[in-house]
Write a protein that holds these residues in place. Structure first.
Motif, PDB file in Angstrom:
ATOM      1  N   ASN A 188       3.868   0.482  -3.125  1.00  0.00           N
ATOM      2  CA  ASN A 188       3.366  -0.098  -4.376  1.00  0.00           C
ATOM      3  C   ASN A 188       4.265  -1.233  -4.877  1.00  0.00           C
ATOM      4  O   ASN A 188       4.457  -1.413  -6.079  1.00  0.00           O
ATOM      5  CB  ASN A 188       3.237   0.986  -5.457  1.00  0.00           C
ATOM      6  CG  ASN A 188       2.339   0.547  -6.612  1.00  0.00           C
ATOM      7  OD1 ASN A 188       1.412  -0.247  -6.415  1.00  0.00           O
ATOM      8  ND2 ASN A 188       2.611   1.053  -7.810  1.00  0.00           N
ATOM      9  N   SER A 238       0.816  -1.220   0.000  1.00  0.00           N
ATOM     10  CA  SER A 238       0.000   0.000   0.000  1.00  0.00           C
ATOM     11  C   SER A 238       0.847   1.267   0.000  1.00  0.00           C
ATOM     12  O   SER A 238       0.501   2.252  -0.659  1.00  0.00           O
ATOM     13  CB  SER A 238      -0.939   0.001   1.213  1.00  0.00           C
ATOM     14  OG  SER A 238      -0.174  -0.007   2.417  1.00  0.00           O
ATOM     15  N   ARG A 239       1.973   1.289   0.693  1.00  0.00           N
ATOM     16  CA  ARG A 239       2.771   2.502   0.820  1.00  0.00           C
ATOM     17  C   ARG A 239       3.839   2.655  -0.256  1.00  0.00           C
ATOM     18  O   ARG A 239       4.157   3.769  -0.671  1.00  0.00           O
ATOM     19  CB  ARG A 239       3.418   2.550   2.205  1.00  0.00           C
ATOM     20  CG  ARG A 239       2.408   2.689   3.347  1.00  0.00           C
ATOM     21  CD  ARG A 239       3.084   2.746   4.698  1.00  0.00           C
ATOM     22  NE  ARG A 239       4.061   3.819   4.795  1.00  0.00           N
ATOM     23  CZ  ARG A 239       4.807   4.070   5.868  1.00  0.00           C
ATOM     24  NH1 ARG A 239       4.681   3.298   6.939  1.00  0.00           N
ATOM     25  NH2 ARG A 239       5.670   5.066   5.874  1.00  0.00           N
TER      26      ARG A 239
END
Length: 357
Positions: free
Chosen positions: A177, A174-175
């Motif tokens: 990618n 999420s942070r």
């Protein structure tokens, strides 16, 4: 020259008469005798006693020839000395050049050998940690390594960037990618590599290769692995995972495995004790098949497993078991090892589960 003592011809201009003496020129000699006396004996040619008119020029030529010989000799000596000096210099120069070339070739060979050894050593690594710590690898990428349990070659993705503030694969995705399947340094450099997407590994006490005890009957030898956590916990992990797999291998010399002329000698058992008669690497899970039989690439084309050829050639059958409902393996069994020329070795890898069910 013809001459007669009683009758002769002489040059009129050179003939002189006197009362008692007659002198006649004869080429280079003069003959003098008395007219009325008997002619003297003809003098014999004697180089020591008679001086020829050409003696003076020949002496001069001899002196010149002597000087020329001395000059020529000096030139020959100078030429020989020059050749010797330059020959020695060329010889040592050539030796130095050859030694220099040989030294350079030796250095190149040693460099190539060091690089080749480094490549071979790195290729024999079993993890990203070993690549980094033992071989100084620091560039993120895919590397050819060896599976720590099966020894089979494989490519793995190693990301050597340190993610100090990331502790889970979900946060990494999420942070940052990051979506590549591989190993990442999460939680700082001391956190170690983690495989993302996350894989749960369940180990047991016999993941190294072991030799089976010699015996002849089907399933006469068996081995039961002891897992690091209880069966209940293993089932929770399996049920909560999208996929699971476990590596299995049998290496043999003259020992048959699943199907030789309709006879089975080996098997594995499911977690519930069910006897399974297909081997790892068989997606169809058809009984009596190994991976090479599924692909049609066995040592003998008419066999279903490499070990079923019953020859003295060292061979093996291996692959991953992927049926979640049967894993983990609870037992392995083998036979056809009663003869002195028959032997077998088995390997069972860790249980690996990943993804969310």
């Amino acid at each position: 020259m013809s001459y007669s003592w009683h009758h002769y011809h002489a040059n009129e201009e050179c003939r002189r008469q006197s009362a008692d003496i007659v002198t006649l020129p004869m080429d280079d000699y003069e003959i003098t005798y008395q007219r009325d006396s008997a002619p003297p004996e003809r003098p014999r040619s004697n180089s020591k006693e008679v001086s020829r008119t050409t003696s003076t020029p020949n002496g001069a030529i001899s002196k010149v020839n002597g000087k020329l010989r001395i000059i020529f000799s000096l030139l020959v000596v100078f030429f020989v000395v020059t050749l010797a000096v330059f020959g020695v210099q060329f010889h040592w120069t050539s030796r130095l050049n050859i030694q220099d070339i040989e030294l350079r070739e030796l250095l190149v060979d040693e460099t190539r050998t060091l690089k080749r050894n480094l490549i071979n050593s790195a290729a024999g690594s079993r993890s990203c940690s070993e690549l980094r710590d033992s071989h100084g690898v620091s560039a993120t990428g895919h590397y050819w390594t060896r599976d720590p349990f099966s020894g089979a070659g494989r490519y793995i993705y190693c990301n050597f960037q340190v993610y100090s503030d990331i502790f889970t694969c979900a946060e990494l995705s999420s942070r940052y990618n990051e979506s590549e399947y591989g190993y990442y340094l999460l939680g700082g450099a001391t956190g170690g590599f983690r495989y993302c997407p996350a894989v749960t590994e369940i180990w047991h006490d016999s993941m190294d290769e072991r030799k089976a005890t010699d015996c002849e009957a089907p399933d006469c030898y068996s081995h039961v692995p002891q897992y690091s956590i209880s069966t209940d916990k293993i089932l929770k992990i399996i049920n909560g995972s999208k996929q699971c797999r476990q590596y299995i291998k049998f290496r043999c010399i003259g020992a048959m495995l699943l199907n030789h002329a309709g006879t089975r000698f080996g098997s594995w058992s499911s977690r519930n004790g069910e006897l399974m008669t297909y081997w790892g690497g068989v997606p169809s899970r058809r009984p009596g098949l190994c991976a090479c039989g599924e692909r049609g690439s066995c040592f003998y084309k008419n066999q279903s497993c490499n070990c079923d050829n019953n020859s003295l050639n060292m061979t093996q059958d291996e692959g991953y078991l992927t049926d979640k409902s049967k894993l983990p393996v609870s037992k392995m069994a083998f036979g056809d090892m009663g003869d002195s020329t028959e032997s077998g070795w088995h390997t069972l890898g860790k249980l690996e589960c990943s993804g969310a069910a």
